[in-house]
Enzyme design. Structure first.
Site, short mmCIF file in Angstrom:
data_model
loop_
_atom_site.label_atom_id
_atom_site.label_comp_id
_atom_site.label_asym_id
_atom_site.label_seq_id
_atom_site.Cartn_x
_atom_site.Cartn_y
_atom_site.Cartn_z
N GLY A 11 0.84 -1.19 0.00
CA GLY A 11 0.00 0.00 0.00
C GLY A 11 0.87 1.24 0.00
O GLY A 11 1.98 1.25 -0.52
N CYS A 12 0.40 2.27 0.63
CA CYS A 12 1.10 3.55 0.67
C CYS A 12 2.45 3.42 1.37
O CYS A 12 2.53 2.88 2.47
CB CYS A 12 0.23 4.56 1.41
SG CYS A 12 1.05 6.14 1.67
N PHE A 13 3.50 3.92 0.73
CA PHE A 13 4.83 3.79 1.32
C PHE A 13 4.99 4.61 2.59
O PHE A 13 5.85 4.31 3.42
CB PHE A 13 5.96 4.06 0.34
CG PHE A 13 5.87 5.27 -0.56
CD1 PHE A 13 5.24 6.44 -0.19
CD2 PHE A 13 6.44 5.21 -1.83
CE1 PHE A 13 5.20 7.55 -1.02
CE2 PHE A 13 6.40 6.31 -2.68
CZ PHE A 13 5.78 7.47 -2.28
#
Length: 178
Positions: A11-13
């Protein structure tokens, strides 16, 4: 000190970086892009979902302090590995779950971990995390690095990142840096 590298997409880093920054044995975490077909993509290109890249973190760690398996144990508690190309409201191939392996040993550990987790039926659906050989890593733009630490009051950080970090800290308290 001999270090190793792990490249993980979940997902979002920003979420992954905030968690791995807190782990004992982790010496560096860099947000970036991996797994695509465009050379040196930027954030805007990756967000289109057409470059093939995933948002990843590249984690440098001391295997004498924390193992690759330990990194994966954390990885599988901080994102949903059963949703294809999605984490919560973040949708697209750039948000897929993937382990970009740097060695045959990492590949074996990743596959074994996924098999054990699937067998345990921890989730209500099978794990869709890709296990693929690492090829190239492109660091994200400077403003993405240490994003949560530098922007804790930003909306996404307060609503999405902070709860994941809090859950991680509670579940893995013994693994936190002092």
């Amino acid at each position: 000190m001999a270090t190793e590298v792990a490249t993980l997409a979940g997902g979002c880093f920003w979420c992954l970086e905030a968690v791995y920054d807190d782990l004992k044995g982790v010496t560096d975490v860099v947000s970036g892009y991996s797994g695509g077909h465009v050379n040196a993509p930027d954030y805007q290109q990756v967000c289109t979902g057409t470059t093939g890249h995933a948002e990843v973190v590249q984690v440098t760690f001391d295997p004498d302090v924390i193992s690759f398996k330990d990194l994966l144990d954390v990885f599988f508690t901080i994102h949903d590995p059963t949703t294809l190309n999605r984490q919560g409201n973040d949708v697209g191939p750039q948000y897929r779950s993937a382990i970009f392996t740097h060695s045959p040993e990492q590949k074996a550990v990743a596959e074994q971990t996924i098999a054990e987790l699937n067998q345990s039926a921890l989730w209500n659906a099978p794990i869709v995390t890709q296990v693929v050989p690492f090829e190239t890593f492109y660091p994200a733009e400077d403003y993405h690095q240490e994003y949560f630490k530098n922007n804790p009051n930003q909306g996404y950080c307060m609503v999405v990142v902070a709860p994941k970090v809090a859950k991680f800290r509670k579940q893995h308290y013994e693994r936190l840096k002092a």
